[in-house]
Design a protein around this motif. Structure first.
Motif, PDB file in Angstrom:
ATOM      1  N   HIS A 178       0.412  -2.652   2.978  1.00  0.00           N
ATOM      2  CA  HIS A 178       1.715  -2.468   2.815  1.00  0.00           C
ATOM      3  C   HIS A 178       2.346  -3.645   2.711  1.00  0.00           C
ATOM      4  O   HIS A 178       3.887  -3.493   2.879  1.00  0.00           O
ATOM      5  N   ARG A 205       2.780  -5.374  -2.117  1.00  0.00           N
ATOM      6  CA  ARG A 205       2.134  -4.357  -2.564  1.00  0.00           C
ATOM      7  C   ARG A 205       1.973  -4.995  -4.275  1.00  0.00           C
ATOM      8  O   ARG A 205       0.877  -4.563  -4.767  1.00  0.00           O
ATOM      9  N   HIS A 252      -2.329   0.952   9.343  1.00  0.00           N
ATOM     10  CA  HIS A 252      -2.422   1.741   8.093  1.00  0.00           C
ATOM     11  C   HIS A 252      -2.390   3.102   8.582  1.00  0.00           C
ATOM     12  O   HIS A 252      -1.570   3.955   8.140  1.00  0.00           O
ATOM     13  N   GLU A 297      10.230   1.822   9.979  1.00  0.00           N
ATOM     14  CA  GLU A 297      11.266   1.237   8.940  1.00  0.00           C
ATOM     15  C   GLU A 297      11.659  -0.013   8.802  1.00  0.00           C
ATOM     16  O   GLU A 297      11.487  -0.662   7.631  1.00  0.00           O
ATOM     17  N   LEU A 340       8.402  -2.424   7.624  1.00  0.00           N
ATOM     18  CA  LEU A 340       7.947  -2.264   6.342  1.00  0.00           C
ATOM     19  C   LEU A 340       8.713  -2.842   5.226  1.00  0.00           C
ATOM     20  O   LEU A 340       9.797  -2.876   5.411  1.00  0.00           O
ATOM     21  N   ARG A 350       6.974   0.170  -1.353  1.00  0.00           N
ATOM     22  CA  ARG A 350       6.180   1.265  -0.748  1.00  0.00           C
ATOM     23  C   ARG A 350       5.451   1.983  -1.804  1.00  0.00           C
ATOM     24  O   ARG A 350       5.924   2.284  -2.704  1.00  0.00           O
ATOM     25  N   SER A 351       4.395   2.557  -1.469  1.00  0.00           N
ATOM     26  CA  SER A 351       3.612   3.503  -2.294  1.00  0.00           C
ATOM     27  C   SER A 351       4.628   4.667  -2.393  1.00  0.00           C
ATOM     28  O   SER A 351       5.269   5.146  -1.366  1.00  0.00           O
ATOM     29  N   LEU A 375       3.855   6.950   0.725  1.00  0.00           N
ATOM     30  CA  LEU A 375       4.280   6.443   2.329  1.00  0.00           C
ATOM     31  C   LEU A 375       5.937   6.647   2.022  1.00  0.00           C
ATOM     32  O   LEU A 375       6.603   7.172   3.121  1.00  0.00           O
ATOM     33  N   ALA A 376       6.503   6.293   0.849  1.00  0.00           N
ATOM     34  CA  ALA A 376       7.889   6.650   0.816  1.00  0.00           C
ATOM     35  C   ALA A 376       8.265   7.998   1.164  1.00  0.00           C
ATOM     36  O   ALA A 376       9.211   8.441   1.844  1.00  0.00           O
TER      37      ALA A 376
END
Length: 924
Positions: A539, A542, A720, A750, A753, A757-758, A761-762
C-alpha cells in the motif's frame, strides 16, 4: 469365539476384537457412499492387524467387492512406486484409459522411458492411478487393502494418500494398516483410526489357553504379564517354552522378551535350522519381495525350495504362486537382523548379481552391501535416481540420491548430490526432509554458491513449516552475503524471503527486506523484483509497484513457474484480483506439467484466496480443499492452517457458524500465531464472522478489534491482511455499541495510508466510514464506496456496502432509493449462498415495500455431487464420453458409470434432456 485356521490354532486378530470388526463392517458398508471410505488400522507389532486385514478381505469378497492388496516390504522401501505397482498390478496396463493417463502409468510401471523424454510429473501419475481405480470401480466396487504401510516406499505413500483423499462418490473403500508408531504422515491425522490395542486379560487368557500346549502355573502368569495382551506374543511365547528355551520349561525374566523386544523372538527357530535353510531365509529377508525366481537366480548352487522346506514345516514360511510368504513381517526383520553384517552382505551381493537386468533393485542391493564409500555404487544409485525422476518418482529419487551421497567419496560431489536430493524432496513435497538434506551440504563444500543454494532450500522449508523467524534469519544471511557476488541468487533468495516476511508480518522483517534489497542489483529477474517490492509494501508507492508489475508481465515467460508464481502473488497482493485468478490458474497448469508437486499446496491456497475475493466461492472451496489435503500430505503447515481458516470463513459466511468456529479453532490448535501475523488476522476474522452470524456482536467486535491492536495502539496487526476487515469491524461495532472505538481505528488507519489506494481498499475505507458516521456524511461515503466500477471485482464486499446503504436509506424513509441497492445485494448473496445476508437483504426489501420471492426449494440438480455435476454439464454441451474423460482425467467407462447414476437423479432418460434438467428452476 476363537477363529481357527491351519497352523494358527487361535487367530490373534479375531478373539476380543468385536469393536474392531464392527468398524471394519462399517467401512465395507461405506462402499455405497455412506460414511468414511478410508480407515486406518494401527497397533503394535503382533497386535493382529494383518489378521484383521485378512478378515476384511473375506468379508469384502462375501459382499461382492473386488480386492486389491499391497503389503509393504522393508526390502522395497527404497524402490520407488513398488508398493503402488503391487496394488495396481491386476489392473495394469489400463488400456481403456485415455491416452494421457495410460502414458503416465506406462512411464511409471511400463518399459523404461527414453533418457531424452521429459520427466513424468507426479500429479499426472496420481491422476492416472485415480483414473485406473475409477475405471475398475465402474465394473465392480473395490476394496483396497494396504498392510504394513510403515514399510511402503515414500512415493507409494504419496500416491495412496492422493488416492485416499479422492474416493468420495466412488464405490471404493480403503483399509490401511501400520504400526502405531509408524503410520505414514499422509494418513496419520486426517482419516478415522482404530487402534488395535492389547487384549483384555480375559481375552488374553482365552487365547493363551487355546494354544496346543497351554502353559500352567507360574509360566502362564509370567506370559500373561509380559505379553501385556499382545496376541502374537501370546501365541509365540508358549511355543518358545515348548521348545525348552529355558532348559527347564519354566518361564523366567531372562528368557521371556518383553513386548518391545518381540522381534528377537522370531529368530529363535533359526539356530535349529540347517545352514542352507538359514541362508535361504536370509535371502528372502534381504530380497524383500519374496519372489521365488529372484531366489533361484541368487542361489544357483542350491534349490531354494528344498532349502526352505524345514522352515516351511515349522511354519516360518509358506511357498505358493511363485512367492515365499513369511509367517509375519516381523519374521523378516528378525531373520535379517539376527544375521551378521557379513552374512547380510553376501545375501545382498548374491541378489545384486541375480538382478543384473533390473538396475534399480541391483543398485539398492549393492548399496546395502557396501562396506564404506563406493563411487561405483554411488553412481549406480544416482543413475537410479534419474530414472525415478523420469517416472515422476521424486521421493524415490531423493532417497536414492541421499544414499548415493553417503557412498560418494568426493565431498564436493557428495554435496551436489545432497543438494539435488533436497530439490527432489522439495518437488515431492517434503519440507522437513528438504531441511535435513540441505542442512548437510554446508559441511561438505566451501563452494559459496552451493552453500547459498542449500541455505535457500532450507529457508524455503522453514517458511513452509511456519518457522518464519528461522527462515528469515537464514534467507537474509544468504541474500546479504551474495548481493555483490551473485545478485541473481540474492534476488531469488529475497523473493523467497518475501513470502515469509508477508506471513510473519513484522515491521522488523519488512525493514530488513528493504535494507538488503537496496544492496542487490535488481535488473535481472523482473518478476522476483515485483513480488519482493509488493510483498513488503503493498500500500506504499502503488504507482511504482504497478509499473514493476507491468514490466514483469511484459518480460514473463508463460512457462516459467518462478515468474508465474511471483506474479500471481504480486497481482493478488496489489488487488489486481481478476489478473491474479488468471495467473495463478495458469501457474497450476504449468505445475501439473512440470511435476513440481511441492509447490502445489502454496499456489493452490493463493488461488483459493483470489477466487474467494473475486466471488467464486465454490471454486475457492474446491481450491482450498485441494490446498489443505496437499499441504497435509506435504507437511506444509503454513498452508494447512491457512486453507483450513479459509474453509472456516466460507462456512461462517454461508451461515454454518458453529462448524465454522470449531473448524477455525481446530485449525490453530498447537500453533503459535504470534509468529505468523497474517494467519493470526485471518483466524480472528473467521472466528469474528462466525460470532457475527450467530448474533454475538460483542464477541464479533472483540475478535475483529484484535486484528487492529498492536503495542496497545489502534493500528493494524498485519500491514496488509488487517485492512480489508475494516468494513466488518465497523458493522460489528454498530451492533455492539462500539462505534467510538471503531472510529478511532479507522481514523488511525486513514492517517497511516498513502492517498494512492487500490479501488478495493478505498471502497472498504468508505464503507467503514459510512457505517460509523453520525452525520449525513455517511451518504457521501456510501456513494464513494460504490462509485468505482472496478469494485465489481469484489462482489461480496460491494453487496455488503449496497445492503448497508439500502438499510441506511430505508431507515430515513427513502425506500424507493433503497430498493435497487437491496435488490442488487440480494442477487449477489443468493448467488454466493451467503444465507445470513440473503435473509437480511430479503427482510429489508420487504420492509422497503418490495415483493420478495419465496425461498427456493432445492432442485434435482442439487442432488448431484460436484463431479457428477461436471460430467452432466459437459454431456449437456454435446461432448462424448471420451471427450469428457479426457477433459476430467477419467476413463470413458467411468464417465458412463457416473451418467448411469446421474440420469435417475435428474429424472431424465437421454442425454438430450440434460440441458433442460440442469437449467430448470426449482419450485418456489
Amino acid at each position: 469365539m476363537v477363529h481357527v485356521v491351519p497352523d494358527h490354532p487361535a487367530d490373534p486378530g479375531i478373539l476380543g476384537r468385536s469393536f474392531e470388526l464392527s468398524r471394519l463392517e462399517e467401512l465395507l458398508a461405506a462402499v455405497d457412499g455412506t460414511g468414511s471410505q478410508v480407515l486406518v488400522l494401527t497397533g503394535e507389532p503382533g497386535a493382529g492387524k494383518s489378521t484383521l486385514v485378512d478378515r476384511t478381505a473375506e468379508r469384502g469378497r462375501a459382499r461382492g467387492l473386488r480386492i486389491l492388496r499391497v503389503r509393504g516390504s522393508e526390502g522395497e522401501a527404497g524402490l520407488g512406486l513398488s508398493g503402488v505397482h503391487q496394488l495396481l498390478h491386476p489392473l495394469l496396463p489400463g488400456d481403456a484409459l485415455p491416452a494421457r493417463q495410460r502414458k503416465a502409468l506406462d512411464r511409471a510401471f511400463g518399459p523404461e522411458a527414453a533418457p531424452d523424454e521429459a520427466a513424468l510429473d507426479q500429479l499426472s501419475l496420481c491422476i492416472g492411478v485415480l483414473a485406473l481405480i475409477d475405471d475398475a470401480a465402474a465394473d465392480r466396487p473395490l476394496l483396497l487393502l494396504v498392510d504394513d504401510a510403515q514399510w511402503l516406499d515414500v512415493g507409494s505413500v504419496d500416491v495412496l494418500g492422493f488416492l485416499a483423499r479422492r474416493l468420495e462418490g466412488k464405490p471404493v473403500v480403503m483399509l490401511l494398516a501400520a504400526r502405531e508408531d509408524a503410520v505414514p504422515a499422509r494418513f496419520d491425522r486426517d482419516f478415522p483410526q482404530v487402534t488395535v490395542g492389547p487384549l483384555g486379560r480375559a481375552a488374553a487368557g482365552l487365547l493363551l489357553d487355546a494354544q496346543p500346549a497351554p502353559p500352567r502355573g507360574r509360566a502362564r502368569t509370567q506370559i500373561l504379564q509380559q505379553a501385556a495382551g499382545n496376541p502374537l506374543a501370546l501365541i509365540e511365547l508358549p511355543r518358545a517354552l515348548a521348545r525348552g528355551r529355558t532348559g527347564t520349561g519354566q518361564a523366567d525374566d531372562a528368557t521371556l522378551p518383553l513386548t518391545a523386544r518381540l522381534e528377537n523372538l522370531f529368530a529363535a527357530d533359526l539356530p535349529g535350522l540347517p545352514e542352507l535353510t538359514r541362508r535361504a531365509l536370509l535371502l528372502v529377508a534381504a530380497a524383500g519381495t519374496g519372489n521365488l525366481a529372484d531366489l533361484l537366480r541368487a542361489a544357483p548352487s542350491a534349490d531354494p525350495v528344498q532349502a526352505l522346506e524345514p522352515a516351511e514345516r515349522i511354519g516360518l514360511v509358506r511357498i505358493e504362486d511363485g512367492q515365499v510368504l513369511l509367517r509375519h513381517p516381523l519374521v523378516r526383520s528378525a531373520v535379517y537382523h539376527s544375521a551378521s553384517f557379513a552374512e547380510r552382505r553376501r545375501a545382498h551381493l548374491a541378489l545384486a548379481a541375480a538382478l543384473d537386468g533390473e538396475p534399480d533393485r541391483r543398485a539398492w542391493h549393492l548399496a546395502a552391501a557396501a562396506t564404506g564409500q563406493d563411487a561405483e555404487v554411488a553412481d549406480a544409485l544416482a543413475e537410479s535416481a534419474e530414472r525415478a525422476r523420469g517416472r515422476g518418482g521424486f521421493a524415490a529419487a531423493a532417497s536414492a540420491l541421499e544414499r548415493a551421497a553417503q557412498l560418494t567419496p568426493a565431498p564436493e560431489l557428495r554435496a551436489r548430490r545432497l543438494l539435488t536430493a533436497a530439490q527432489a524432496a522439495m518437488f515431492a513435497g517434503h519440507p522437513q526432509w528438504v531441511g535435513e538434506l540441505s542442512g548437510r551440504v554446508g559441511d561438505l563444500t566451501e563452494d559459496a554458491r552451493l552453500r547459498a543454494e542449500a541455505s535457500l532450500l532450507g529457508g524455503w522449508a522453514l517458511g513452509v513449516t511456519l518457522r518464519h523467524e528461522d527462515a528469515l534469519a537464514l534467507l537474509f544471511g544468504v541474500a546479504e552475503g551474495t548481493a555483490a557476488s551473485a545478485p541473481d541468487l540474492a534476488l531469488g533468495t529475497l523473493a523467497t524471503a518475501a513470502t515469509s516476511v508477508y506471513n510473519s508480518g513484522t515491521a522488523f522483517h519488512r525493514a530488513e527486506l528493504r535494507r538488503i534489497g537496496a544492496l542487490v542489483d535488481a535488473t535481472g529477474n523482473a518478476a522476483a523484483l515485483a513480488w519482493t517490492r509488493a510483498a513488503v509494501d503493498p500500500h506504499c508507492r502503488r504507482a511504482r509497484n504497478l509499473r514493476l508489475l507491468e514490466d514483469a508481465l511484459a518480460a514473463m515467460s508463460p512457462e516459467s513457474l518462478g515468474d508465474l508464481t511471483a506474479l500471481g502473488g504480486t497481482t493478488w497482493i496489489l488487488d489486481e484480483t481478476e489478473q491474479a485468478v488468471r495467473l495463478l490458474g495458469q501457474t497450476m497448469d504449468v505445475i501439473r506439467r512440470a511435476g513440481s508437486a511441492g509447490t502445489n499446496a502454496t499456489v493452490s491456497q493463493a488461488l483459493a484466496l483470489a477466487l474467494f475475493e473475486s466471488g467464486s466461492w465454490t471454486a475457492a472451496q474446491d481450491a482450498a480443499d485441494d490446498a489443505f489435503w496437499m499441504a497435509t500430505e506435504a507437511g506444509a503447515d503454513n498452508v494447512t492452517v491457512g486453507a483450513c481458516i479459509l474453509r472456516a470463513t466460507l462456512r461462517a459466511l454461508r451461515g454454518d457458524h458453529a462448524s465454522a468456529r470449531t473448524q477455525a479453532m481446530e485449525a490453530v490448535r498447537g500453533v503459535d500465531l504470534r509468529g505468523s501475523l497474517s494467519l493470526q488476522v485471518r483466524h480472528r476474522h473467521a472466528v469474528g464472522m462466525a460470532a457475527f452470524v450467530a448474533g454475538d456482536h460483542a464477541d464479533a467486535y472483540e475478535q475483529l478489534r484484535a486484528t487492529f491492536t498492536r503495542d496497545f495502539r489502534p493500528v493494524p496487526v498485519h500491514y496488509h491482511a488487517s485492512l480489508y476487515h475494516l468494513g466488518d469491524l465497523a458493522a460489528a461495532a454498530v451492533r455492539a455499541g462500539r462505534t467510538d472505538d471503531a472510529r478511532r481505528v479507522v481514523e488511525a488507519v486513514e492517517r497511516s495510508l498513502e492517498p494512492d489506494r487500490s479501488p478495493r481498499l478505498a471502497a472498504v475505507l468508505h464503507r467503514a466510514a459510512a457505517l460509523l458516521s453520525d452525520t449525513e456524511d455517511a451518504e457521501h461515503h456510501f456513494h464513494a464506496a460504490l462509485a468505482d466500477p472496478a469494485t465489481d471485482c469484489w462482489p461480496f464486499e460491494k453487496a455488503l456496502t449496497r445492503l448497508d446503504f439500502g438499510e441506511w436509506l430505508r431507515r430515513r424513509r427513502r425506500s424507493v432509493e433503497a430498493r435497487p441497492h437491496l435488490n442488487a445485494a440480494l442477487e449477489c448473496f443468493e448467488r454466493l449462498d451467503a444465507r445470513p445476508w440473503t435473509d437480511r437483504a430479503a427482510a429489508e426489501l420487504r420492509a422497503a415495500g418490495a415483493p420478495v420471492a419465496a425461498a427456493t426449494a432445492p432442485s434435482a440438480a442439487d442432488a448431484l455431487t460436484a463431479q457428477e455435476r461436471q460430467i452432466a454439464e459437459l454431456a449437456a454441451q454435446g461432448l462424448t464420453n471420451r471427450d469428457i474423460a479426457t477433459r476430467l482425467y477419467l476413463s470413458p467407462r467411468t464417465v458412463g458409470y457416473h451418467l448411469h447414476k446421474i440420469f435417475p437423479k435428474l429424472g431424465v432418460s437421454a442425454r438430450a434432456q440434460l440441458r433442460d434438467a440442469l437449467s430448470q428452476e426449482p419450485p418456489r
